[in-house]
Design an enzyme around this catalytic site. Structure first.
Site, PDB file in Angstrom:
ATOM      1  N   CYS A 159       0.851  -1.189   0.000  1.00 23.67           N
ATOM      2  CA  CYS A 159       0.000   0.000   0.000  1.00 23.67           C
ATOM      3  C   CYS A 159       0.884   1.235   0.000  1.00 23.67           C
ATOM      4  O   CYS A 159       1.866   1.290   0.742  1.00 23.67           O
ATOM      5  CB  CYS A 159      -0.902  -0.019   1.241  1.00 23.67           C
ATOM      6  SG  CYS A 159      -2.034   1.376   1.357  1.00 23.67           S
ATOM      7  N   GLU A 195      -8.868  -0.801  -2.580  1.00 22.12           N
ATOM      8  CA  GLU A 195      -9.170   0.632  -2.684  1.00 22.12           C
ATOM      9  C   GLU A 195     -10.529   0.965  -2.049  1.00 22.12           C
ATOM     10  O   GLU A 195     -10.674   2.002  -1.400  1.00 22.12           O
ATOM     11  CB  GLU A 195      -9.109   1.106  -4.135  1.00 22.12           C
ATOM     12  CG  GLU A 195      -7.754   0.930  -4.795  1.00 22.12           C
ATOM     13  CD  GLU A 195      -6.575   1.492  -4.012  1.00 22.12           C
ATOM     14  OE1 GLU A 195      -6.733   2.491  -3.276  1.00 22.12           O
ATOM     15  OE2 GLU A 195      -5.473   0.923  -4.132  1.00 22.12           O
TER      16      GLU A 195
END
Length: 179
Positions: A91, A134
């Site tokens: 991430c 997401e």
């Protein structure tokens, strides 16, 4: 266009649910999406959610098929079936770390594009994983919160070193078995 500052784990914007985008075609939303796409490219990411750039709105950009960068505004997702796959994730808000995360193997998604048109479809494999990752950002969830085995969480360099050592050990065992 501009490169935006990416929020890192620990910043409160990453743990708050994002708000619906009222007008997906507004100039400021188009500009945000363009800046997010440029930021994602600059950081070599596969996806980037608005909260990651300090904007608490329900939208993200991601690298779709053929390398195209797509935007999904006010997304909704649901699992198709009950199959779950473990997969490694990183991430941009948690730089240098990676973890193995369980995700639905197949999902159905719907949302709006930058023109305000309905976009819907199904995804499996990496696209399904990216969309789920997401969308989690839009709900204030970071991937370590989804992990079931924290022994599968670590720094990229250490995980790479451990994988190389494991492969070398397996190769030695195979050679010994054939000798």
């Amino acid at each position: 266009m501009a490169i935006l500052k990416i929020a890192r784990m620990g910043h409160p914007v990453l743990t708050r649910p994002a708000l619906q985008v009222e007008d997906p075609t507004a100039p400021e939303i188009r500009r945000l999406i363009a800046d997010m796409a440029e930021t994602m490219e600059d950081a070599s990411g596969l996806g980037l959610a608005a909260p990651q750039v300090h904007v608490g709105l329900r939208l993200f950009v991601w690298r779709g098929g053929a390398g195209n960068i797509l935007a999904l505004i006010n997304p909704e997702i649901e699992a198709v079936g009950e199959e779950v796959e473990e997969g490694w994730e990183g991430c941009l808000s948690i730089p240098g770390l990676r973890g193995e995360v369980p995700r639905a193997a197949r999902i159905r998604f719907r949302g709006l594009d930058v023109e305000g048109r309905l976009v819907e479809g199904e995804a499996a494999g990496l696209p399904a994983r990216v969309i789920q990752h997401e969308t989690d950002h839009l709900n204030g969830v970071l991937y370590p919160m989804r992990m079931t085995d924290l022994s599968r969480f670590g720094f990229n360099e250490e995980l790479h070193r451990a994988a190389q050592a494991g492969a070398a050990q397996a190769e030695r065992r195979a050679e010994e078995a054939t000798a």
